[in-house]
Design a protein around this motif. Structure first.
Motif, short mmCIF file in Angstrom:
data_model
loop_
_atom_site.label_atom_id
_atom_site.label_comp_id
_atom_site.label_asym_id
_atom_site.label_seq_id
_atom_site.Cartn_x
_atom_site.Cartn_y
_atom_site.Cartn_z
N SER A 255 0.83 -1.19 0.00
CA SER A 255 0.00 0.00 0.00
C SER A 255 0.87 1.24 0.00
O SER A 255 1.93 1.28 0.62
CB SER A 255 -0.87 -0.03 1.25
OG SER A 255 -1.30 1.28 1.55
N ALA A 256 0.43 2.24 -0.72
CA ALA A 256 1.09 3.54 -0.63
C ALA A 256 0.51 4.25 0.58
O ALA A 256 -0.61 3.98 0.98
CB ALA A 256 0.84 4.35 -1.89
N ILE A 257 1.28 5.14 1.16
CA ILE A 257 0.78 5.87 2.30
C ILE A 257 -0.35 6.78 1.84
O ILE A 257 -0.30 7.34 0.75
CB ILE A 257 1.92 6.73 2.89
CG1 ILE A 257 3.14 5.84 3.17
CG2 ILE A 257 1.47 7.44 4.14
CD1 ILE A 257 4.40 6.62 3.47
N THR A 258 -1.39 6.90 2.68
CA THR A 258 -2.49 7.80 2.32
C THR A 258 -1.94 9.21 2.13
O THR A 258 -1.19 9.70 2.97
CB THR A 258 -3.53 7.84 3.45
OG1 THR A 258 -3.97 6.51 3.67
CG2 THR A 258 -4.71 8.70 3.07
N HIS A 259 -2.29 9.81 1.02
CA HIS A 259 -1.75 11.14 0.78
C HIS A 259 -2.73 12.03 0.04
O HIS A 259 -3.66 11.57 -0.61
CB HIS A 259 -0.43 11.05 0.00
CG HIS A 259 -0.56 10.40 -1.35
ND1 HIS A 259 -0.55 9.04 -1.51
CD2 HIS A 259 -0.67 10.92 -2.58
CE1 HIS A 259 -0.66 8.74 -2.80
NE2 HIS A 259 -0.75 9.88 -3.47
N THR A 260 -2.53 13.32 0.17
CA THR A 260 -3.23 14.28 -0.67
C THR A 260 -2.16 15.01 -1.46
O THR A 260 -0.98 14.77 -1.27
CB THR A 260 -4.03 15.30 0.17
OG1 THR A 260 -3.12 15.95 1.05
CG2 THR A 260 -5.13 14.64 0.94
N HIS A 261 -2.57 15.88 -2.35
CA HIS A 261 -1.59 16.53 -3.21
C HIS A 261 -1.70 18.04 -3.10
O HIS A 261 -2.77 18.56 -2.93
CB HIS A 261 -1.83 16.17 -4.67
CG HIS A 261 -2.01 14.70 -4.87
ND1 HIS A 261 -0.95 13.86 -4.99
CD2 HIS A 261 -3.11 13.93 -4.95
CE1 HIS A 261 -1.39 12.63 -5.14
NE2 HIS A 261 -2.70 12.64 -5.11
N LEU A 262 -0.57 18.70 -3.25
CA LEU A 262 -0.64 20.16 -3.35
C LEU A 262 -0.87 20.56 -4.79
O LEU A 262 -1.26 21.66 -5.10
CB LEU A 262 0.65 20.79 -2.83
CG LEU A 262 0.83 20.64 -1.32
CD1 LEU A 262 2.10 21.33 -0.87
CD2 LEU A 262 -0.37 21.18 -0.55
N GLY A 263 -0.61 19.63 -5.72
CA GLY A 263 -0.91 19.86 -7.13
C GLY A 263 -1.60 18.62 -7.67
O GLY A 263 -1.93 17.72 -6.91
N ASP A 264 -1.78 18.56 -8.97
CA ASP A 264 -2.41 17.38 -9.55
C ASP A 264 -1.41 16.23 -9.67
O ASP A 264 -0.21 16.45 -9.78
CB ASP A 264 -2.94 17.70 -10.96
CG ASP A 264 -4.13 18.64 -10.89
OD1 ASP A 264 -4.76 18.72 -9.82
OD2 ASP A 264 -4.42 19.30 -11.91
N GLU A 265 -1.93 15.04 -9.63
CA GLU A 265 -1.09 13.86 -9.84
C GLU A 265 -1.69 13.02 -10.98
O GLU A 265 -2.85 12.66 -10.94
CB GLU A 265 -1.02 13.01 -8.57
CG GLU A 265 -0.14 11.78 -8.71
CD GLU A 265 -0.23 10.86 -7.49
OE1 GLU A 265 0.77 10.73 -6.78
OE2 GLU A 265 -1.31 10.28 -7.26
N TYR A 266 -0.88 12.77 -11.99
CA TYR A 266 -1.30 11.96 -13.14
C TYR A 266 -0.62 10.61 -13.03
O TYR A 266 0.58 10.55 -12.80
CB TYR A 266 -0.87 12.61 -14.45
CG TYR A 266 -1.45 13.99 -14.66
CD1 TYR A 266 -0.93 15.09 -13.97
CD2 TYR A 266 -2.51 14.20 -15.53
CE1 TYR A 266 -1.47 16.35 -14.14
CE2 TYR A 266 -3.05 15.47 -15.71
CZ TYR A 266 -2.53 16.53 -15.02
OH TYR A 266 -3.06 17.78 -15.18
N THR A 267 -1.40 9.56 -13.16
CA THR A 267 -0.82 8.22 -13.06
C THR A 267 -1.30 7.36 -14.21
O THR A 267 -2.46 7.43 -14.60
CB THR A 267 -1.27 7.54 -11.74
OG1 THR A 267 -1.02 8.43 -10.66
CG2 THR A 267 -0.52 6.23 -11.52
N VAL A 268 -0.40 6.57 -14.76
CA VAL A 268 -0.84 5.59 -15.74
C VAL A 268 -0.17 4.27 -15.37
O VAL A 268 1.00 4.24 -14.98
CB VAL A 268 -0.56 6.07 -17.19
CG1 VAL A 268 0.89 6.35 -17.42
CG2 VAL A 268 -1.05 5.05 -18.21
#
Lengths: 220, 195
Positions: free
Chosen positions: A141-154
């Motif tokens: 699992s990745a640590i629960t996180h929020t972003h200060l900017g956008d996150e694009y994932t593919v």
């Protein structure tokens, strides 16, 4: 055929068709397009929008000299110009990523982020976005996180799920500023994805929150 | 080919140009190439000037780049994958991005070459052609009827090469409004209906 079932939004695909988006975002979309015929068909039509808009421009005449100079050079052109790199024939690495991944993903200088995650930064974009590959252990699992900017994932290989659903190979996700999410890789295999992060992410767990000052510093 | 009832419709012009391109591809015909140049060079220059007003030398250079590729890649063009105007648009788009990067307008190591693919005939690919001519007609007609603010945003994105964020700054509009205007415009143009 594994068709991606999570797609970039239409306006993002239009920006790709116009080539008017940051290259790091274009990279993610290009990977998705290699695996998604539906978005490929949309792109064809979006390209036509660009083409029609171009036809409607007020023509800006070219000097005759420009034409004559080019006509004179035509015969000498034929051979020299094959600058486009040839894709590696048997590679599972998407063509547009081969500029960063020359052979195998395993040969990259992976760095440990947590017990479950390895990462390798490929480059930065001109808007400061960080382009990296992430590898999540099976069931990790990745640590629960929020972003200060956008996150694009593919997703390149494997699959993961988060609060919003399950994602498989070729799927594209955009998480905005205030989305909080905890990606978890599927149990049977590790998950490899490309992530473009436009600002430092914020960890939201109690202990991991202590990491935030350090993370932010590494973004300077 | 869909036959066009009207005399001198944009479709006729396009048919003529496509014939010239075949001559370039098959016979290396320079007069045919000159006809393509006469039609497309002013549009390519206009496309460059839309992004960099006043930069005539840059515009000339883009014409050279694009028309060079037309000469070299004419045999890769396949009219079942895109019409000629669209092929030229994608070439111009890719050359423009390439040019901006080479002249370090972008401070990044990302090479756009393999990101924005060219429409080439690599045998039967996953993206097969959709009913083209009908869709083109409807896009052309639709563009004329777009509300001004939606046409403006498409111009910024496609011709001036502005990102959504840049468009939002310039028009002093929230980012969300920019995106929704693009979306509305595309909806009106019916580009997103998968038939």
């Amino acid at each position: 055929m594994n068709n991606a079932n999570k797609h970039p939004e239409d306006e993002l695909l239009a920006a790709y068709s116009a080539a008017s988006l940051p290259l790091s975002q274009a990279l993610c979309i290009s990977i998705h397009l290699e695996r998604c015929p539906d978005c490929g068909r949309k792109l064809q039509r979006l390209n036509r929008v660009g083409s029609e808009l171009m036809q409607q421009l007020k023509p800006a005449p070219a000097a005759d000299e420009l034409k004559n100079r080019l006509l004179d050079r035509l015969d000498s052109l034929s051979e020299e110009n094959s600058e486009q790199a040839h894709p590696l024939p048997d590679s599972t690495v998407p063509r547009c990523l081969q500029q960063f991944v020359h052979g195998n993903y395993d040969d990259l200088p992976w760095r440990r982020v947590s017990a479950d995650i390895r990462s390798v930064e490929l480059c930065r974009d001109s808007n400061g976005a960080r382009v990296e590959l992430l590898k999540i252990k099976p069931g990790g699992s990745a640590i629960t996180h929020t972003h200060l900017g956008d996150e694009y994932t593919v997703i390149l290989e494997g699959s993961f799920s988060d609060e919003a659903g399950l994602y498989g190979e070729g799927d594209f996700l955009l998480r905005g500023k205030h989305d909080k999410h905890t990606p978890v890789a599927s149990l049977h295999r590790e998950c490899l994805c490309l992530a473009v992060t436009e600002g430092p992410i914020q960890f939201t767990g109690f202990f991991s929150r202590l990491m935030n000052p350090f993370i932010r510093r590494s973004y300077a | 080919m869909v036959s066009m009832a009207n005399q001198r419709s944009p479709g006729d012009k396009l048919t003529e140009l496509s014939a010239s391109l075949s001559l370039v591809a098959n016979n290396r015909d320079k007069e045919a190439f000159a006809r393509l140049f006469d039609h497309y060079a002013p549009l390519i220059r206009a496309y460059s000037l839309a992004r960099e007003p006043g930069a005539d030398l840059v515009a000339d250079e883009l014409v050279q780049e694009v028309m060079t590729r037309v000469w070299l890649k004419a045999d890769k063009y396949n009219d079942r994958l895109a019409n000629l105007n669209t092929w030229i648009f994608t070439l111009a788009r890719n050359c423009r991005i390439d040019y901006l990067r080479r002249n370090s307008r972008y401070l990044t190591e990302i090479d756009p070459t393999d990101i924005f693919n060219e429409i080439e005939d690599d045998g039967p690919g996953p993206f097969q052609q959709v009913q083209q001519s009908r869709a083109e007609e409807s896009i052309r007609a639709g563009l004329k009827q777009l509300p001004r603010e939606q046409a403006e945003i498409l111009t910024k994105v496609y011709l001036e090469g502005k990102s959504h964020q840049q468009a939002s700054n310039e028009l002093k509009l929230p980012l969300g409004t920019v995106k929704s205007r693009v979306r509305l415009a595309l909806k009106k143009l019916e580009v997103l209906v998968v038939r």
